[in-house]
Each structure stands twice: as C-alpha cells, then as structure tokens.
Design an enzyme around this catalytic site. Structure first.
Site, short mmCIF file in Angstrom:
data_model
loop_
_atom_site.label_atom_id
_atom_site.label_comp_id
_atom_site.label_asym_id
_atom_site.label_seq_id
_atom_site.Cartn_x
_atom_site.Cartn_y
_atom_site.Cartn_z
N TYR A 219 0.77 -1.08 -0.05
CA TYR A 219 -0.06 0.10 0.12
C TYR A 219 0.90 1.32 -0.15
CZ TYR A 219 -4.08 -2.57 1.38
OH TYR A 219 -5.14 -3.42 1.34
N TYR B 133 -0.62 -9.78 0.95
CA TYR B 133 0.36 -9.00 1.82
C TYR B 133 0.63 -9.82 3.31
CZ TYR B 133 -3.42 -6.11 3.25
OH TYR B 133 -4.44 -5.50 3.80
N ARG C 257 -2.51 -11.89 4.18
CA ARG C 257 -3.86 -11.64 3.56
C ARG C 257 -3.89 -12.01 2.20
NH1 ARG C 257 -7.52 -8.21 4.86
NH2 ARG C 257 -8.71 -10.03 4.64
N HIS D 174 -6.99 -8.76 -2.14
CA HIS D 174 -8.47 -8.16 -2.00
C HIS D 174 -8.32 -6.57 -2.31
CE1 HIS D 174 -6.13 -7.13 2.22
NE2 HIS D 174 -7.03 -6.12 1.94
N HIS E 47 -10.47 -3.35 -1.00
CA HIS E 47 -11.46 -2.64 -0.05
C HIS E 47 -12.49 -1.82 -0.77
CE1 HIS E 47 -8.95 -3.47 3.53
NE2 HIS E 47 -7.95 -3.47 2.59
FE LIG Z 1 -6.07 -4.35 2.84
#
Ligand SMILES: [Fe+3]
Lengths: 184, 259
Positions: free
Chosen positions: B128, B167, B177, B180, B182
């Site tokens: 991110y 990640y 995770r 995905h 969001h």
């Molecule tokens: Fe996330």
C-alpha cells in the site's frame, strides 16, 4: 425475494490514504457564523484511545429537513450536504464542524453516526442525541427502550463550541450500537 | 501490516494455531442452530478485534426519517476518470490490468442508482502507499490504488485497476492476507452503509485468514468472492472480474408503499 446482504469487513489499517479528503469533517467552514463542533474520543475496551478509527456523520438540516445536496467530496463552502467524515487523531479524537441539526416536529434531534476502525470487523451505527428538549428525548422510542445508564451515553454533552460525544467500543461505558429491521 | 501492539507471546502464535481456531469456530457454527448472516464482531483470531468489539448485543432501533435517507453524491463529487486507477500517474502501473465491475442492489433486488462506490487496494506486489505499510515490497510510482465511481441508473459500477497482491501482516507468525480490494458503499438509506473487501476466486490463503473467516457462514462468505468473467475481459488489454454487491434490506415506509 430477499437477498442475503454482502457482509461487511474491517476497514483495516490503510484507509488513511484513501477515504479522507479535504474538508471531509467540515460540513460548514470553521468560520461559519452558525458553526458548531461535534467532537469526542473513541475508546477501546481498555479505555485506550483508538487512533485509527473513522467516523461519519449524517444529519438533518437546521430546519429539520432531509438534505438532498451533492458536493460532500468537493465542498464549495456554501452547500450544506448533511454528511461528513472524520478520522481520529493520535489521541483517538475526532471533530466535525457542522450546523445544529434540526428534527421532525415533536421528535428528538440527533446525529446519525457510523464508526469504522482497524480491529472492528464491521461498521457500527449509533446516534448522538442533542440534549435540551427533555419532552422530545423522553418521547423518543429508542431512548425510552434503554435503561438509564445506557441511555445517557447516547446523549451528547454540551460544551463551549457545541457537543462532545465519546464512543466506547467496549467496556463498562460501552456505547449503544444499533441494529435496524433490514439488517438481516 | 497491522501495527497492533502485540506482545511477544502473541507474535509467536503460529499459523497452525490460527488455522485451528478458524476451524473450531467454523465447526461450532455448523453445529449451532442460529444462522449468522453478518460478519462476527467478536472473532479473537483477528487479534486487534479483542478490545474493539461491543460485548452487548446490537440494540434494535426503528429508523427515523434521517436514517431512511442517505447522502447524495453526483458529478460534483466524482469525475468519471476516477474509476480508472491505471492512469493516475505518468506511466503504466506494473501488474495484471483488470476490470472489476458489477451491480449494487438492495436486499429486495432493487438497483441502487447514482450512488458512491470507493475502493482502495495494495499494488501488484502487495504494498500500500501508506506510511504505516512497512512490507518490503516495491512501491509502484505509477499506482496509488484509490478509486471512486458512481453507480449508473441500473446500479452498475466499473473500475479499471491492477490485480492486488497478497501481503503479510502481524496478526500472527507468517500471516498473509488473501488478495483483496477494499470497497466502501452507500445505499439509499443511511442504515445500508457498507465497507467490505472483495476477494478473488480460488485464493489459497482463504482458509488461513481470520478476517475473511470472521464471516462465519460459508455461503455468506462466498458473497465477497469475485468471479472471473470473460465477458468483461477486453481483448489485448485487461481480464475481467464480476462482483455484485447486495446492501441490506431497504426499509419501506408507508409513503413509499402508496406510490
Ligand atoms: Fe487491505
């Protein structure tokens, strides 16, 4: 046919670069002559502040009418959209600058509030009622369905600039969070 | 990464322990009688949730007029170009270009027209653009990973983006995770507000992830998984994924019944 709603998931830790926007928490500019502040702190079950929460507010206009105005994401300084978004800071504090919310005739005025946070698996909905109109508060169906100790947590506390409304995600002073008929 | 303050004992929890907890919760749910269509707020395998979930039941409320309306968004809020996450910088982002499209409806199947959809995501490497993301994977200077769109008159939305990578996070040892995106959505009622995550069919990390499994009903969990859709795939350009979103039941008012 009733369909199963798509379930919620946590907002996670990384919404901070995506969901906030300029003047997100300023439903009116800070210098507006009728501006009030709705602010408070979000606490976890230890009483520690939650520094990665996001709150949204939705309210009627000062005349008690529903707002149907676009422009929340690019505020022009004049249009009141009735909706705003505020991140908590390092001390768990959030603040909105807005107008005194009106109410339907004979009804209690309140801010509708949505709470998101890292560690919170689905959004929570609650209300911050405006103190003062004791008759309207006493007649309110939600408040009157609550025991006194839980009820008081839903009524905002007046202060110099407006109202304080703390959110307790858990614990002795846990905020009353709401479920509506369509929630499934 | 999740930067929750974790003690050394908690950090040492293994994936096997978490996987066993997930399986145990799933077994207990399958054996129990009551259906849980919503995500569980109290799901301790997601360690950060332990002190951040209400312990009392959600309290029933009948919506007032305010809650039967929702904020209005429109052309003043969102430009069409914001739905394309691949053109926000000087060059092309790295990764698999994908179309993500679907329809937003309410619990009765009615489309939610002209309403805001916001998305954010990691880049193709699972990173991110956020100062707290310390995952040592490359930042892509041509990818921010934030988009907005308005649904059309039939409730349809469409984004062009890059397939996000999985990640690591610090929930437990070797925690990852599943990939995905969001999603943040508004309905026609304030009570329909939804923030969720869209996953990709067949991700091997599904059964290991406490956040995905905090939605304990397997059929409901399926509703978060997007399917590859060749009809959305564009020749020589991008593969397509379809993900339809259902908001909670719209609460009818007598006024609307009369119309
Ligand atoms: Fe996330």
């Amino acid at each position: 046919m009733i369909r199963t709603p798509t379930p919620g998931q946590t907002v996670g830790p990384f919404f901070g670069y995506a969901l906030p926007f300029e003047a997100d928490s300023q439903l009116v500019p800070v210098g507006h002559p009728d501006a009030i502040r709705l602010h408070g702190t979000v606490f976890d079950g230890h009483g520690d502040p939650v520094s990665d929460a996001l709150l949204e507010v939705w309210q009627l206009d000062p005349d008690g009418a529903a707002v149907r105005q676009q422009g929340s994401l690019h505020r022009d300084g004049y249009t009141f959209t009735g909706w705003g978004r505020a991140s908590t800071d390092a001390t768990g504090h959030y603040a909105f600058t807005t107008l005194w919310p009106g109410a339907e005739p004979g009804k209690a005025a309140f801010f509708a509030i949505t709470v998101f946070a890292r560690g919170l698996l689905d959004r929570l909905l609650t209300r911050a009622y405006i103190p003062g109109d004791e008759a309207a508060l006493a007649a309110d169906p939600l408040l009157s369905s609550l025991p006194a100790d839980r009820r008081s947590g839903l009524v905002a506390t007046p202060d110099l600039e407006g109202f304080r409304f703390d959110v307790h995600l858990q614990g002795d002073r846990e905020t009353v969070f709401l479920r509506y008929p369509g929630d499934g | 990464m999740d930067s929750a303050p974790v003690g050394s004992d908690m950090a040492a929890v293994s994936q096997a322990t978490i996987t066993a907890e997930i399986a145990q919760a799933a077994c207990a749910y399958a054996a129990g009688g009551a259906a849980e269509p919503r995500t569980r707020l109290d799901y301790p395998s997601y360690r950060s949730s332990v002190l951040r979930h209400p312990t009392k039941d959600l309290h029933h409320a009948d919506p007032e007029m305010l809650e039967l309306s929702a904020p209005v968004f429109g052309e003043r809020d969102v430009a069409p170009v914001e739905a394309d996450l691949t053109i926000q910088h000087g060059g092309d982002p790295i990764g698999e270009r994908i179309v993500v499209a679907g329809r937003v409806t309410d619990g009765e199947g009615r489309p939610v027209p002209r309403q805001l959809v916001e998305i954010w995501q990691a880049n193709a490497a699972g990173r991110y653009i956020h100062q707290r993301d310390q995952h040592p994977a490359p930042i892509d200077p041509n990818f921010t990973g934030v988009g907005r769109a308005l649904t059309d008159e039939e409730g349809n939305y469409r984004f062009l983006t890059i397939k996000p990578g999985p990640y690591p996070w610090r929930n437990h040892q070797n925690a990852w995770r599943p990939a995905h995106i969001h999603f943040s959505l508004f309905g026609t009622d304030f009570t329909q507000r939804l923030i969720t995550q869209m996953y990709f069919r067949g991700d091997p990390l599904f059964e290991l992830d406490p956040i995905f499994n905090s939605t304990v009903d397997p059929k409901v969990r399926e509703l978060m998984v997007a399917d590859y859709d060749h009809n959305l795939t564009q020749p020589e350009f991008a593969t397509g994924y379809r993900w339809d979103i259902v908001l909670t039941g719209h609460v009818r008012t007598p006024f609307e019944e009369e119309q």
